[in-house]
Enzyme design. Structure first.
Site, PDB file in Angstrom:
ATOM      1  N   ASP A 246      13.547  22.187  34.203  1.00 17.85           N
ATOM      2  CA  ASP A 246      11.899  21.916  34.541  1.00 17.85           C
ATOM      3  C   ASP A 246      11.121  22.874  34.670  1.00 17.85           C
ATOM      4  O   ASP A 246      11.631  23.628  33.609  1.00 17.85           O
ATOM      5  CB  ASP A 246      12.297  21.327  36.222  1.00 17.85           C
ATOM      6  CG  ASP A 246      12.642  22.830  37.003  1.00 17.85           C
ATOM      7  OD1 ASP A 246      12.268  23.740  36.912  1.00 17.85           O
ATOM      8  OD2 ASP A 246      13.036  22.171  37.751  1.00 17.85           O
ATOM      9  N   LYS A 268       8.597  18.179  35.419  1.00 17.70           N
ATOM     10  CA  LYS A 268       7.453  17.504  36.832  1.00 17.70           C
ATOM     11  C   LYS A 268       6.106  18.547  36.837  1.00 17.70           C
ATOM     12  O   LYS A 268       6.042  19.820  37.202  1.00 17.70           O
ATOM     13  CB  LYS A 268       7.882  17.110  37.308  1.00 17.70           C
ATOM     14  CG  LYS A 268       8.757  16.116  37.604  1.00 17.70           C
ATOM     15  CD  LYS A 268       9.614  15.763  38.845  1.00 17.70           C
ATOM     16  CE  LYS A 268      11.132  14.643  38.188  1.00 17.70           C
ATOM     17  NZ  LYS A 268      11.724  15.502  37.577  1.00 17.70           N
ATOM     18  N   GLY A 300      13.829  28.556  41.407  1.00 10.16           N
ATOM     19  CA  GLY A 300      13.837  28.812  42.404  1.00 10.16           C
ATOM     20  C   GLY A 300      15.608  28.319  43.211  1.00 10.16           C
ATOM     21  O   GLY A 300      16.077  29.181  42.585  1.00 10.16           O
ATOM     22  N   ALA A 330      11.514  31.004  45.910  1.00 10.38           N
ATOM     23  CA  ALA A 330      10.972  31.185  45.264  1.00 10.38           C
ATOM     24  C   ALA A 330      10.045  32.243  46.614  1.00 10.38           C
ATOM     25  O   ALA A 330       8.796  33.079  46.602  1.00 10.38           O
ATOM     26  CB  ALA A 330       9.723  30.031  44.861  1.00 10.38           C
ATOM     27  N   MET A 386       4.358  24.015  46.874  1.00 13.53           N
ATOM     28  CA  MET A 386       3.003  23.310  46.078  1.00 13.53           C
ATOM     29  C   MET A 386       1.891  22.523  46.963  1.00 13.53           C
ATOM     30  O   MET A 386       2.160  21.097  47.410  1.00 13.53           O
ATOM     31  CB  MET A 386       4.008  22.153  46.248  1.00 13.53           C
ATOM     32  CG  MET A 386       5.612  21.781  44.968  1.00 13.53           C
ATOM     33  SD  MET A 386       6.398  20.613  44.721  1.00 13.53           S
ATOM     34  CE  MET A 386       7.237  21.455  46.351  1.00 13.53           C
ATOM     35  N   GLY A 415       4.849  33.937  40.461  1.00 13.47           N
ATOM     36  CA  GLY A 415       5.262  34.791  40.776  1.00 13.47           C
ATOM     37  C   GLY A 415       6.696  35.272  40.393  1.00 13.47           C
ATOM     38  O   GLY A 415       7.339  34.762  40.241  1.00 13.47           O
TER      39      GLY A 415
END
Length: 472
Positions: A246, A268, A300, A330, A386, A415
């Site tokens: 992703d 996405k 992550g 994350a 998010m 990050g």
């Protein structure tokens, strides 16, 4: 197929090659310790070696410079002198032949460079820097040697014995490749490591017609920095037939994957699901049913806001074997990168991870269903995944339920990556800050008293930097 664009990589200064030397002549011209080291290396090969030692300091060597006729049949020539003038003279003689030339430690005189080598019998691993940094190559070799056990020498002998048998049985290259991948992960390879080469070959041949079943590995890629991959994740990437990844997978991670693996990008973004989740499920099932080893690579950790649970359910419902390899999520990676502890005896006794992304992607019509009273307690760290699009709702809800407006909030974009950006604000100014300068990369928000420690650490760093500047 949904193939991704290739990642940019730094160009190699040289192309590492494997040079067969069986029954071929190699000429060494040199003196002293440099020549001895190269002769020791050449003696581990099947080459026919001829040595010329003009300084007469090497045993079993011609104590003179070679004649041009003695170089005519050489497959390659190595010149090894510490003295530059002697090296240039040897190189000039070698140039009377068409043989490729290596002049030890003088890359400007050479046609090729000899890499730092890990020797595991017929398995040899070369580490090269294009002749620019041989010490770096040696240090890298040392690290690789620690990861490649001496028992791989036995596996290499097993592969050498098995190879001609497989070529007879399986003329098709793709068929042989699939069998090799199966065999090298089988008990046959483990048997070979004990030195039982003949038994290992027979066991491997018995596996030729056993169909390989597909498997899916859900693998956490960490928050972005490739060095935060686990050792298991790195191994699975090197073994995968198919990689489904992703947009949160950091640059450089895919460079560590198997080069010839099929790659499917299914990234996405908010309100832009280029590949619907159901289609990802279908892709994973389809590739596994073809007997392939599939790595579903997720930024992550697969089970922290990564839809890993949904994918496991879909795969198990389809009867597909699935395994999970965790990654650095994350929250942990980004907080550590910013030197912000998520818990601290003086500032926070608990931490909660939440998502600021409603399931249908529409926070107005599908408000976040969270226990705002519990999340608004003081001395409690809140990490929001998010949360950019819903930052206004988040801050308003938290303040309405008692969280102080001046509560620190640290915005971390990209990050652990080279382009990481951090902004320390208050809860009351969080939404306006995000609206004024919208983050473009993956973004995490740390809310709570501990976020202020980022400011304190920066202040200390600033004092140190100023002191250094004044004393320079």
């Amino acid at each position: 197929m949904l193939y991704a664009p290739s990642f940019g990589v730094v160009a190699m200064l040289a192309l590492p090659l494997s040079w067969p030397l069986e029954n071929r002549q190699v000429v060494l011209i040199g003196a002293g310790a440099w020549a001895i080291r190269k002769l020791t290396l050449l003696n581990r090969t099947p080459a026919k070696i001829t040595v010329f030692a003009p300084l007469a300091d090497l045993a079993d060597a011609h104590a003179r410079w070679p004649e041009a006729s003695e170089l005519a049949e050489a497959a390659l020539i190595i010149v090894a002198f510490e003295d530059r003038a002697m090296a240039e003279k040897g190189a000039a003689l070698a140039r009377t032949s068409r043989a490729p030339l290596n002049v030890v430690d003088f890359p400007d005189l050479s046609d090729f460079h000899v890499p730092a080598i890990i020797d595991r019998g017929t398995l040899s691993i070369g580490v090269a820097t294009g002749g620019t940094a041989p010490v770096l190559a040696r240090e890298t070799r040392r690290k690789i040697e620690a990861a490649v056990p001496p028992s791989e020498t036995e596996v290499a002998a097993f592969a050498t014995a098995l190879s001609p048998r497989l070529r007879e049985l399986l003329p098709n290259t793709d068929d042989r490749r699939r069998v090799w991948e199966n065999v090298l992960q089988s008990p046959a390879a483990e048997l070979a490591r004990t030195g039982k080469i003949d038994e290992a070959v027979e066991l491997a041949l018995a596996l030729v017609n056993v169909p390989r079943t597909g498997v899916v590995h859900l693998v956490g890629a960490g928050p972005g920095d490739p060095e935060l991959l686990t050792l298991k994740a790195l191994r699975l990437l090197s073994e995968a037939d198919v990689i489904v990844y992703d947009r949160l997978v950091g640059d450089g991670v895919m460079d560590l994957a198997r080069r010839d693996a099929d790659r499917f990008y299914v990234g996405k973004a908010r309100s832009n699901h280029s590949v619907p989740q159901e289609q990802i499920h279908e892709l994973l099932v389809e590739q596994a049913r073809l007997g392939k080893r599939v790595v579903r690579l997720k930024g992550g950790d697969p089970f922290v806001f990564g839809r890993g649970g949904e994918e496991v359910e879909a795969l198990r419902a389809a009867g597909i074997e699935v395994h999970i390899t965790p990654g650095v999520t994350a929250a942990l990676g980004c907080a550590a990168s910013a030197a912000v502890p998520l818990t601290h005896r003086d500032h926070a006794q608990s931490v909660t991870f939440i998502t600021g992304h409603a399931k249908d992607g529409d926070p107005d019509n599908n408000p976040l269903l969270l226990d705002w009273s519990a999340l608004s307690a003081p001395h409690h760290t809140l990490v929001v995944y998010m949360g950019v699009a819903t930052s206004k709702i988040l801050s308003e809800k938290l303040m309405a339920h008692g969280r102080m407006p001046d509560t620190p909030a640290l915005i971390i974009e990209n990050g652990t990556r080279p382009n990481e950006r951090r902004t320390l604000v208050s809860l009351s100014t969080l939404a306006d800050t995000v609206a004024a300068n919208p983050p473009k990369g993956p973004t995490l928000v740390i809310i709570g008293e501990v976020a202020a420690l980022y400011k304190d650490q920066n202040a200390i760093a600033g004092v140190v930097e100023e002191a250094v500047r004044l004393n320079a």
